[in-house]
Design an enzyme around this catalytic site. Structure first.
Site, PDB file in Angstrom:
ATOM      1  N   THR C 173       0.924  -1.144   0.035  1.00  0.00           N
ATOM      2  CA  THR C 173       0.099  -0.101  -0.016  1.00  0.00           C
ATOM      3  C   THR C 173       0.773   1.026   0.140  1.00  0.00           C
ATOM      4  O   THR C 173       1.890   1.244   0.579  1.00  0.00           O
ATOM      5  CB  THR C 173      -0.990   0.141   1.236  1.00  0.00           C
ATOM      6  OG1 THR C 173      -0.346   0.095   2.388  1.00  0.00           O
ATOM      7  CG2 THR C 173      -1.677  -1.004   1.352  1.00  0.00           C
ATOM      8  N   HIS C 174       0.447   2.347  -0.613  1.00  0.00           N
ATOM      9  CA  HIS C 174       1.362   3.494  -0.383  1.00  0.00           C
ATOM     10  C   HIS C 174       2.551   3.259  -1.380  1.00  0.00           C
ATOM     11  O   HIS C 174       3.638   3.825  -1.262  1.00  0.00           O
ATOM     12  CB  HIS C 174       1.715   4.115   0.671  1.00  0.00           C
ATOM     13  CG  HIS C 174       0.477   4.465   1.649  1.00  0.00           C
ATOM     14  ND1 HIS C 174      -0.332   5.743   1.838  1.00  0.00           N
ATOM     15  CD2 HIS C 174      -0.351   3.615   2.490  1.00  0.00           C
ATOM     16  CE1 HIS C 174      -1.168   5.806   2.367  1.00  0.00           C
ATOM     17  NE2 HIS C 174      -1.438   4.446   2.991  1.00  0.00           N
ATOM     18  N   SER C 296      18.628  -0.623 -26.842  1.00  0.00           N
ATOM     19  CA  SER C 296      18.882   1.049 -27.327  1.00  0.00           C
ATOM     20  C   SER C 296      19.955   0.811 -28.261  1.00  0.00           C
ATOM     21  O   SER C 296      20.835  -0.045 -28.308  1.00  0.00           O
ATOM     22  CB  SER C 296      19.177   1.589 -25.979  1.00  0.00           C
ATOM     23  OG  SER C 296      20.046   2.506 -26.348  1.00  0.00           O
ATOM     24  N   LYS C 302      20.812  -2.128 -22.477  1.00  0.00           N
ATOM     25  CA  LYS C 302      19.321  -2.057 -22.022  1.00  0.00           C
ATOM     26  C   LYS C 302      18.424  -3.060 -22.487  1.00  0.00           C
ATOM     27  O   LYS C 302      18.506  -3.822 -23.672  1.00  0.00           O
ATOM     28  CB  LYS C 302      18.966  -0.695 -22.895  1.00  0.00           C
ATOM     29  CG  LYS C 302      19.452   0.461 -22.285  1.00  0.00           C
ATOM     30  CD  LYS C 302      18.951   0.811 -20.895  1.00  0.00           C
ATOM     31  CE  LYS C 302      17.668   1.565 -20.831  1.00  0.00           C
ATOM     32  NZ  LYS C 302      17.469   2.229 -19.662  1.00  0.00           N
ATOM     33  N   ASN C 304      14.281  -2.453 -22.496  1.00  0.00           N
ATOM     34  CA  ASN C 304      13.318  -1.652 -21.990  1.00  0.00           C
ATOM     35  C   ASN C 304      11.881  -2.463 -22.090  1.00  0.00           C
ATOM     36  O   ASN C 304      11.533  -3.021 -23.281  1.00  0.00           O
ATOM     37  CB  ASN C 304      13.223  -0.440 -22.706  1.00  0.00           C
ATOM     38  CG  ASN C 304      14.484   0.283 -22.379  1.00  0.00           C
ATOM     39  OD1 ASN C 304      15.151   0.154 -21.042  1.00  0.00           O
ATOM     40  ND2 ASN C 304      15.346   0.734 -23.318  1.00  0.00           N
ATOM     41  N   GLU C 309       4.944   0.580 -21.327  1.00  0.00           N
ATOM     42  CA  GLU C 309       5.011   1.976 -21.450  1.00  0.00           C
ATOM     43  C   GLU C 309       4.006   2.469 -22.512  1.00  0.00           C
ATOM     44  O   GLU C 309       3.266   3.543 -22.156  1.00  0.00           O
ATOM     45  CB  GLU C 309       6.583   2.614 -21.722  1.00  0.00           C
ATOM     46  CG  GLU C 309       7.511   2.330 -20.528  1.00  0.00           C
ATOM     47  CD  GLU C 309       8.895   2.818 -21.099  1.00  0.00           C
ATOM     48  OE1 GLU C 309       9.333   3.806 -20.844  1.00  0.00           O
ATOM     49  OE2 GLU C 309       9.644   1.954 -21.883  1.00  0.00           O
ATOM     50  N   TYR C 336     -28.585  17.360 -36.127  1.00  0.00           N
ATOM     51  CA  TYR C 336     -27.091  17.181 -36.339  1.00  0.00           C
ATOM     52  C   TYR C 336     -26.431  18.434 -36.412  1.00  0.00           C
ATOM     53  O   TYR C 336     -26.735  19.506 -37.227  1.00  0.00           O
ATOM     54  CB  TYR C 336     -27.176  16.543 -37.918  1.00  0.00           C
ATOM     55  CG  TYR C 336     -25.807  16.256 -38.338  1.00  0.00           C
ATOM     56  CD1 TYR C 336     -25.023  15.169 -37.841  1.00  0.00           C
ATOM     57  CD2 TYR C 336     -25.323  17.304 -39.319  1.00  0.00           C
ATOM     58  CE1 TYR C 336     -24.006  15.007 -38.359  1.00  0.00           C
ATOM     59  CE2 TYR C 336     -24.134  17.180 -39.814  1.00  0.00           C
ATOM     60  CZ  TYR C 336     -23.257  15.954 -39.360  1.00  0.00           C
ATOM     61  OH  TYR C 336     -22.010  15.968 -39.986  1.00  0.00           O
ATOM     62  N   GLN C 341     -18.629  15.087 -36.813  1.00  0.00           N
ATOM     63  CA  GLN C 341     -17.665  14.457 -37.702  1.00  0.00           C
ATOM     64  C   GLN C 341     -16.206  14.401 -37.117  1.00  0.00           C
ATOM     65  O   GLN C 341     -15.503  13.385 -37.238  1.00  0.00           O
ATOM     66  CB  GLN C 341     -17.174  15.288 -38.923  1.00  0.00           C
ATOM     67  CG  GLN C 341     -16.432  14.880 -39.979  1.00  0.00           C
ATOM     68  CD  GLN C 341     -15.969  15.788 -41.141  1.00  0.00           C
ATOM     69  OE1 GLN C 341     -17.040  16.362 -41.763  1.00  0.00           O
ATOM     70  NE2 GLN C 341     -14.846  16.066 -41.406  1.00  0.00           N
ATOM     71  N   LYS C 344     -15.496  11.166 -35.239  1.00  0.00           N
ATOM     72  CA  LYS C 344     -15.323   9.715 -35.908  1.00  0.00           C
ATOM     73  C   LYS C 344     -13.984   9.266 -35.500  1.00  0.00           C
ATOM     74  O   LYS C 344     -13.658   7.880 -35.153  1.00  0.00           O
ATOM     75  CB  LYS C 344     -15.332   9.936 -37.327  1.00  0.00           C
ATOM     76  CG  LYS C 344     -15.256   8.588 -38.236  1.00  0.00           C
ATOM     77  CD  LYS C 344     -15.322   9.057 -39.715  1.00  0.00           C
ATOM     78  CE  LYS C 344     -16.685   9.526 -40.489  1.00  0.00           C
ATOM     79  NZ  LYS C 344     -16.717   9.801 -41.561  1.00  0.00           N
TER      80      LYS C 344
END
Lengths: 468, 468, 468, 468
Positions: C173-174, C296, C302, C304, C309, C336, C341, C344
């Protein structure tokens, strides 16, 4: 009885009981339309007194025969306004549901104290330009405090960063370890963000610092009012020229201010998130001051970063206030529309939330401990890989070759000393190339500018209440 | 002293005065973290009493030796909870800053009244599942009222629409006159939108109607608590099974509810906009009841549709509350995070705002006058052009030919009688084909369903407070 | 030339070059108003063919003399629509700037292929009800896929969770360590959230599953069209009754759908955030499959979690689409308005983004490795503190005493075995009380329901294109 | 094949077909993560060429032995960059899915053209600072155009307003008639709003006008790069000092820019709403140029203000883009996170949408006709009521008495001449007190400033591509 929320209209408004209609307006309608004004407007008492004082002085000098107000009447009005302002400060001024808002409450108070003289104060003024003026005066004062608090946090981060300038810290991208960095680089990245936020705040301050007074309901009045005079008395930069725009700018200005505040809160939110991550026991980079953490009534083991969590959520709150104002404006055509009433709470709360967040963040950061051992211990060989590859490039090895060479010998990088690594990067603005003097200079310029503006405004406001 | 806004922390928090730190938590921190809880939580008194009563009964039956609570202790606890609930209703229950929130205020009150017995109530419960429970109980009650008010407005629009069913009205697209329509078609377009909103509200109601109690801090407790029992006592559909999700659902549920409310407000906002346009003197189609309009303190000539304007802005406000919750949730990982505290005000205010808007709209519409003469007078020849072209098509003329034929003789269309034109269209759901019986049936089904749910819940809540 | 963004109008629109005006509409205006339709509408080819086929059949059976379409003409129209549908599927159907949108492109194609017969298809239909229909048909198909993908991810999380059901994991928690939990509890908290999301999606599906066809421009047509027939042919639940609401519901429905999608994305975003935290080397709880990580180009070290993300940011994107639709609706009155438009792209992109995110998340989770050693090693004594205190309560010790006793001997808790701790909690829905059979049952019910709905719709659509 | 939307990943990603995994990254993952980059990045070709040229020059002067690039190599690199820039301008430069983005596409092109020389260009640079640089260069160019277009519209409104300066127009509040106003006052209220928007745009421009180059992945590089030099070559005000902030500012800056654009769009949206109301036949105040209206394919009678409706909806779209960026930032901690990729489309589209809306609005306003007769005819007696009451006050009658006197004789006001009424109000900024010279002066100052900045930047960019 104190109206504290939209819920209160419900106390009045029930499908079961039949309501009586007083005058022409239904009670339920009154409750619905007055909304939270009688509570929120308590914050505007001082602004309304200042604006009314300037307006009274202008009326007394307006070229009509007989003058709307004599010098003596003006003096007496300003004296009463002074006492209301004082009551507002100590919290004894009241706005009743019958008053509806601060403007009528003050007018009623003036009339009670001065009889017919009080009734003249509203000449050539509408509630529309009056509230627009009050909000600008209020926002001006709060924005000054907020800019000071922003600068204060920027300086706190800079000093704290300088103290730990060269303590190595794993720099991250994608939340994963990336390259060697320092506590100094991390801390001053916020200093610099806050300097940018100051620019945004000061643009909002400047747009706000113009007088709408005299626009009345957006179409002026057929009286020779002197808008330049009231603007000068209240030390605004100038009047908003077009009277219709003076009213149309309401809502727009609140949005501009809230968007600047939202940028401050974005900076704070990122700071808070970083602190939440770096104070998890798995990291232990920093220790927040115990007085800024809360335990749990059920878990004996807890030290929670509640302050940081709430700063993060307040950022969402301030953004939502901005969104609220934008949506309100999008839906309405030119000219004052009652919808604008609902931009008042977002503005007042947004200002208060941002200021509280800045102040508590500054106090919290100042007392946060840096655990250098944990920071140094977190360096794994991979963190040095990029620097190594780039260094090879500096020695003439083509980058792709360098990249593969380093990748094949990641283990051998373990020997690199993080302190050495962060010292070795020296170009502008990197770990070994931070210019703290530059930051100090900026800070000092802002400090001087803000102090001078505060003196200028405070002096004028005090003079005004002593006039004529 | 009553904390009414985020601004209040500023009263405590000054850069000038040095604060003392009581216990481990700094005063400023307390003010910042408690926020508006001590005011907002006044709305949760009843819910907390009901939830605590159910929890106490469960504790008294939990299979441990000795039992946590005896039958007699449970009885005494429920009696005191009953009196707190009553105090909450009449507004005499207080939450002090020392209490921090409603949960501790009630627990403190119990302990004051019953000594050690009161201290046992929190066994096997955390503040996390307690507040999650309170919010669900509170939202359940409010959603019932809101669904009833939504239905009420849908029926009001239907009856008002039926009364003026065949009064011709220029149908518009692009805000420009388009084709013949009726007041009935216009009015019931809102009835049907509100029926859809009822579907959305009832889905939110159903997701809300599950018990989080027993989840504690999201990881359960090592006691043989009976989550099905408390769920049953509070007539929830079932417990949220996974205890971690019971806590994670906080914030998500608020968002779901606010999004359903936001849809109601969208419908209301469109209604309000239409009324604002059609009551402009240039239209004069409808006249709002004078008791729902406000004049101006400066303009003797004004009758403003403030109620409609504020409904429009409240839609933006309710949307912003939803946005606030979404942003808060986006920024935080699993497990309770303090950020969630800031979803409480959006929920409570969103519910109150929507309910107030629905109720005032229904009363306003019911008394709105239809000016048939103005409505008929607004028909210009062009409005009949499309119908004429389509009719020619029905007679075998290819559409493009029909279109050009009509365009070349627009003037000749003037003779068309609007009443005739709207009667002539008879297919499903058009001006002459509206099925009011269908609407009545829907309305009646909803009425029965909502009344039965209300009885079911009210009866159970009353039984609970009389148990054991 | 392909218009890919709003930027393209700029190619046409220059302050320097003078534009020629073809016909009555200026080129720049055309570019500004057509916007991205000619690209976006490529997604609507199939829906427009289906809707047009149903409309043609209805026209052929409409009781006017002579019939608008003969049986043979209808057959030929449907045959051409079938070939256009096929071209749409394989990507060879084109919409030119001259076409403006998919509706005219298909009508032009029909007329090219069939001469005057093609010109009759638009009888009794407006572009307004046509696009409303297309969007509902398109959304129906995509919502089916999304519900299937949501169920698929729910099941994936359940199976993965079951496999690691009793692997201990520090519950937080927290963001700080709190109490003992398990991988199973964590994983199925998402399963349960996704089941709730399915409820929201299915409500949106149901509101969407009604036919607007025959509403024309919102005011019906003076022809005996059979709205029930087209609704039945397209297996909608029923026609939207009120023709004005059929058009007003556009935008509202998009918002309802986007809000349901937004809830799915909130669940995914939280999942992504948890994965990002628990795969940091400081945690190492889980290892994402290498094929779902990116390196990378500059950092040899790396791995990632880009997919996670981007799921997090896509949640913000989908929320923004919802916000966009809400704002558009708030600003416009009934009937209308061209503003629609711009709802959409949010709808189409929101559906696509959510589907892509669900599918990639399911594949990623399925191959994610659980590192039990790291998970067990992360238990510190404090994590057991609460359980210990609650257990003492179970033994009759008052909670406050228990709390202090535990706090004073936190060190002694180290000996607790995490596996034992999570087994010991057995009530409903906690670590040792998870009911996987319940989840399987839910999943199986949803699977059956979704498969049956898909069969029902697919069969009807195929039949339609073979009719008459 | 052109990827036009998020939907495209779905073409690759099917639950039915098994995907092959090329290299380490799965095809579906590639499609999901590359997103729309290969389309969007076409807009960044010129910026990437300029940035790369500056970087190459810096590398050639960097004090390492041997130099990374010789003078001759640099010359050849810049020559190829020049040709790529040209291809970008005429639309022949391609980015393939294999390239992933503009940065690799250009690097690949350089390597193809120059062999090993091309491979050196990425030395001391990361994709992170490269894309940050490109976006700043691109935004700088677009913001120049947008400021010019904003000024252009402000001037258009001023000239159009001056032409009809004293044509009387009913001033409105609450959308209801309020007081006498003029077309001039209405028109220049937008001029003044646009001047405020220019201030906001120029603050955004200034914050944007700093160089992130050399920050690499946010932690600098261990090479003696000269960040001041590249900043100077690209005529930025200065480098962003702190390298971590240079990367953290991405997203923040986009938000700042989008918020300034959002303010412009708010102004435009209000303008559009006013036009939509005042061109309804019930008003007929203004007539939009026919070339800016569209008819209906079904209704022979229509002239719709589509351009205005779409400007209103584009405001919602631009606001949603800002919201998207804010939400993305709120959810992520410090350091580059892949989420930032999803701020690119909002920025590019927001800039394009705002520019297109400004340009089309200016052209539309310039040709809009003012119908003075309709404007004058719309004055009803009530409109003069307030002026009359205020005038009585000017003659010494207390306002309340004046108010009641006027109210009782509203009919008698009919005789007032609207032209006379608007001339009679003469104080600053009201109908008879507008200072057009002031506006001309502001406009002229802005014109000079913007032209000089454009020259400064254009000259430098041309010089750069000719260097060395």
């Amino acid at each position: 009885l104190v109206l504290v929320s939209f819920s209160d209209p419900l106390l009045f408004m029930s499908t079961r009981t039949k309501k009586t209609t007083v005058g022409t307006i239904d009670d339920d309608v009154l409750a619905f339309t007055a909304g939270k004004d009688i509570v929120l407007d308590l914050q505007l008492v001082e602004a309304d007194c200042l604006g009314s004082a300037a307006h009274a002085i202008m009326l007394s000098r307006m070229k009509v025969k007989p003058p709307v107000l004599t010098k003596d009447e003006t003096k007496r009005i300003i004296a009463v306004l002074g006492s209301i302002r004082e009551m507002g400060r100590i919290g004894t001024f009241k706005i009743t549901p019958a008053d509806q808002d601060v403007h009528l409450a003050i007018e009623n108070h003036l009339t009670l104290a001065l009889g017919d003289i009080g009734k003249k104060i509203h000449t050539g003024r509408s509630r529309n330009d009056q509230v627009a003026l009050d909000l600008r005066l209020f926002a001006r004062a709060r924005l000054q405090e907020i800019m000071e608090a922003t600068l204060d946090l920027a300086v706190t981060m800079m000093r704290w960063g300088k103290k730990h300038a060269m303590v190595p810290m794993v720099g991250r991208t994608h939340m994963q370890p990336a390259m060697p960095s320092t506590v100094g680089l991390w801390a001053t990245s916020f200093t610099e963000a806050l300097f940018d936020d100051l620019e945004l705040l000061s643009t909002a301050y400047r747009l706000n610092n113009r007088s709408p007074l005299g626009a009345a309901a957006g179409y002026g009045v057929p009286l020779p009012i002197d808008r330049e005079l009231t603007s000068r008395l209240l030390v605004f930069e100038e009047p908003v020229h077009n009277v219709m725009y003076a009213i149309n700018a309401r809502g727009k200005l609140e949005t501009v201010i809230l968007e600047a505040l939202g940028q401050v809160m974005l900076t704070l939110s990122r700071l808070a998130q970083d602190f939440m991550i770096y104070t998890m026991p798995e990291f232990g980079y920093f220790t927040l001051p115990p007085a800024f953490c809360t335990g749990s009534s059920i878990m004996p083991n807890k030290q929670n970063p509640d302050v940081m969590e709430l700063i993060r959520s307040r950022a969402a709150v301030v953004h939502a206030y901005g969104q609220c104002c934008r949506s309100i404006l999008l839906a309405a055509p030119s000219g004052y529309n009652r919808d604008l009433q609902d931009t008042k709470e977002p503005l007042l709360e947004g200002l208060a939330s941002t200021l509280a967040s800045l102040r508590i963040a500054a106090r919290c950061v100042a007392d946060t401990t840096v655990n250098s051992d944990r920071l140094r211990a977190s360096f794994t060989p991979g963190v040095f890989a990029t620097d190594r590859a780039v260094e090879l490039v500096g020695q003439g090895v083509p980058f792709r070759d360098a990249y593969h060479q380093v990748k094949s010998e990641l283990g051998a990088l373990a020997a690199v000393d993080p302190d050495e690594a962060v010292r070795r990067k020296t170009h502008t603005g990197t770990t070994g190339g931070l210019n703290f003097d530059l930051y100090s200079e900026y800070a000092s310029d802002w400090k001087t500018g803000l102090a001078s503006e505060r003196r200028r405004v405070d002096r004028a406001m005090n003079t005004l209440m002593k006039t004529p």
